[in-house]
Design an enzyme around this catalytic site. Sequence first.
Site, PDB file in Angstrom:
ATOM      1  N   LYS A   1      -1.225  -5.692  20.084  1.00 21.62           N
ATOM      2  CA  LYS A   1      -1.837  -4.779  21.053  1.00 21.62           C
ATOM      3  C   LYS A   1      -0.729  -4.152  21.917  1.00 21.62           C
ATOM      4  CE  LYS A   1      -5.291  -6.321  18.907  1.00 21.62           C
ATOM      5  NZ  LYS A   1      -6.136  -7.456  19.223  1.00 21.62           N
TER       6      LYS A   1
ATOM      7  N   ARG B   1      11.700 -19.936   7.498  1.00 23.28           N
ATOM      8  CA  ARG B   1      10.360 -20.431   7.836  1.00 23.28           C
ATOM      9  C   ARG B   1      10.383 -21.202   9.160  1.00 23.28           C
ATOM     10  NH1 ARG B   1       8.349 -24.948   6.125  1.00 23.28           N
ATOM     11  NH2 ARG B   1       9.352 -24.888   4.095  1.00 23.28           N
TER      12      ARG B   1
ATOM     13  N   ASP C   1      -5.712 -16.768  26.526  1.00 16.20           N
ATOM     14  CA  ASP C   1      -5.417 -15.525  25.810  1.00 16.20           C
ATOM     15  C   ASP C   1      -5.171 -14.458  26.878  1.00 16.20           C
ATOM     16  OD1 ASP C   1      -5.556 -13.084  24.447  1.00 16.20           O
ATOM     17  OD2 ASP C   1      -7.060 -13.801  23.022  1.00 16.20           O
TER      18      ASP C   1
ATOM     19  N   TYR D   1     -12.424 -14.165  21.807  1.00 15.79           N
ATOM     20  CA  TYR D   1     -12.146 -13.287  20.666  1.00 15.79           C
ATOM     21  C   TYR D   1     -12.908 -13.777  19.427  1.00 15.79           C
ATOM     22  CZ  TYR D   1      -9.352 -10.713  17.258  1.00 15.79           C
ATOM     23  OH  TYR D   1      -8.944  -9.902  16.239  1.00 15.79           O
TER      24      TYR D   1
HETATM   25  C1  LIG Z   1      -6.477  -8.681  18.602  1.00 15.10           C
HETATM   26  C2  LIG Z   1      -6.742  -9.848  19.462  1.00 15.10           C
HETATM   27  C3  LIG Z   1      -6.468 -11.159  19.034  1.00 15.10           C
HETATM   28  C4  LIG Z   1      -5.981 -11.468  17.637  1.00 15.10           C
HETATM   29  O1  LIG Z   1      -4.744 -10.931  17.378  1.00 15.10           O
HETATM   30  P1  LIG Z   1      -4.263 -10.485  15.911  1.00 15.10           P
HETATM   31  O2  LIG Z   1      -2.851 -10.105  16.141  1.00 15.10           O
HETATM   32  O3  LIG Z   1      -5.146  -9.353  15.504  1.00 15.10           O
HETATM   33  O4  LIG Z   1      -4.427 -11.658  15.005  1.00 15.10           O
HETATM   34  C5  LIG Z   1      -6.692 -12.189  19.924  1.00 15.10           C
HETATM   35  N1  LIG Z   1      -7.163 -11.959  21.162  1.00 15.10           N
HETATM   36  C6  LIG Z   1      -7.451 -10.725  21.601  1.00 15.10           C
HETATM   37  C7  LIG Z   1      -7.956 -10.553  22.977  1.00 15.10           C
HETATM   38  C8  LIG Z   1      -7.254  -9.636  20.769  1.00 15.10           C
HETATM   39  O5  LIG Z   1      -7.573  -8.415  21.197  1.00 15.10           O
END
Ligand SMILES: *Cc1c(COP(=O)(O)O)cnc(C)c1O
Length: 394
Positions: free
Chosen positions: A207, A56, A182, A109
């Site tokens: 992604k 963890r 992000d 997001y």
């Molecule tokens: C998919 C996404 C997230 C969240 O990520 P997860 O792995 O699905 O929790 C955050 N920001 C952007 C721009 C995304 O496309």
Amino acid sequence: MKKPKKPETILAHDEGIGYAGAVVPPIFQNSLFTFKDWDAIDEAFDDRLNSFIYTRGKNPTVKMVEEKLAALAGGEKAQLFPSGMGAISAAILHCVKAGDHVISIKNMYGPANNFLVSYLKPKFDISITFVEGKEVSEFEEAIQPNTSMIYLETPSSAVFSLQDLRKIAVLARAKGIMTICDNTWATPLYQKPLEIGVDLEMHSCSKYIGGHSDVVAGVLIGKEDVIDSISVREYEWLGAKTAPFEAWLLLRSLRSLPIRMERHQQSGLRIASFLAAQPKIAKVRYPGLPDFDQRSLAEEQMTGYTGLMSFQLKTDDLDRIKAFVNALRLFKIGVSWGGHESLIYAPAISYLKELSPEQFDALGISLGDMRISVGLEHVGDLEEDLKQALEQIE
Ligand SMILES: *Cc1c(COP(=O)(O)O)cnc(C)c1O
């Protein structure tokens, strides 16, 4: 001093494992680690952040991925999370306390927006100012004495607008405000927020970093003291740990990240140019196009573009829009993006369930908006697919 290695080399090599000469490191699929004697475990507890005691906390497979991502982003340290949302919520919780004020771009997001508005605001009295984010003055004017965090996503994966990372970072630093970016769209290859002065870089590894549509994960990268604090508090205490197997899949993914991104970028540009020339399409949002409205900022802070874009069909007739989407054969209908496969998603599908028509309009999105992720298929086939589907719109 040795010359720093280039990203391709960092990602393709796994050093220091030395287990039976295996070219691919093993998965450390264990919950705990044992010690040869009392002093050994005692020392491990003295240096918890760099010791393997319990999964963890730290795990060797997870650590390998963290080190590669930190090196790629030019950051001191990284903490992997079981999802991008796990990374976002931990980053925000690190920055804010009850009663604080935060500033965010309005097209952040969706679930991150929900976390702020529907959770932190009512439960912890966090106030939020949303800005469009194209001008640094919007942030400057929104700052209050209790502002503790600025949340950025550039380009935003909803409307592909950019924020000027350098100017916002200078402003925030001067006021002691933490910045989170992000960086999922650009990947750590094509945009380096930490080098520009942002405090915390976040990615959804689900992604492009994962790239094969078989992993959900996330990461935060930043200065060692910030990441260490997040690791021992938000990561360990909230307890949603990264699975070693997911981390191992990410190691696999990272080996091909540079070459995959080259192809996504090349095909992305060709598809964007094709779409922009279609009479049935009102506009294409893609920072890689020469006439993109924030092109000079894009060139200043990014070194490449990817395969995610959106475009707007000229019609607002739902039947015609559905006929277009249903006619596609190679672009599959689905959420998420950044994998090997091409995808299409109409934001209207989810927004119409959650938002009023006025709220929908306020986001700057229309019924005919389509988001596509250009995958690794042959670009000529993808173009053909879009062409035949456009012919379905009378
Ligand atoms: C998919 C996404 C997230 C969240 O990520 P997860 O792995 O699905 O929790 C955050 N920001 C952007 C721009 C995304 O496309």
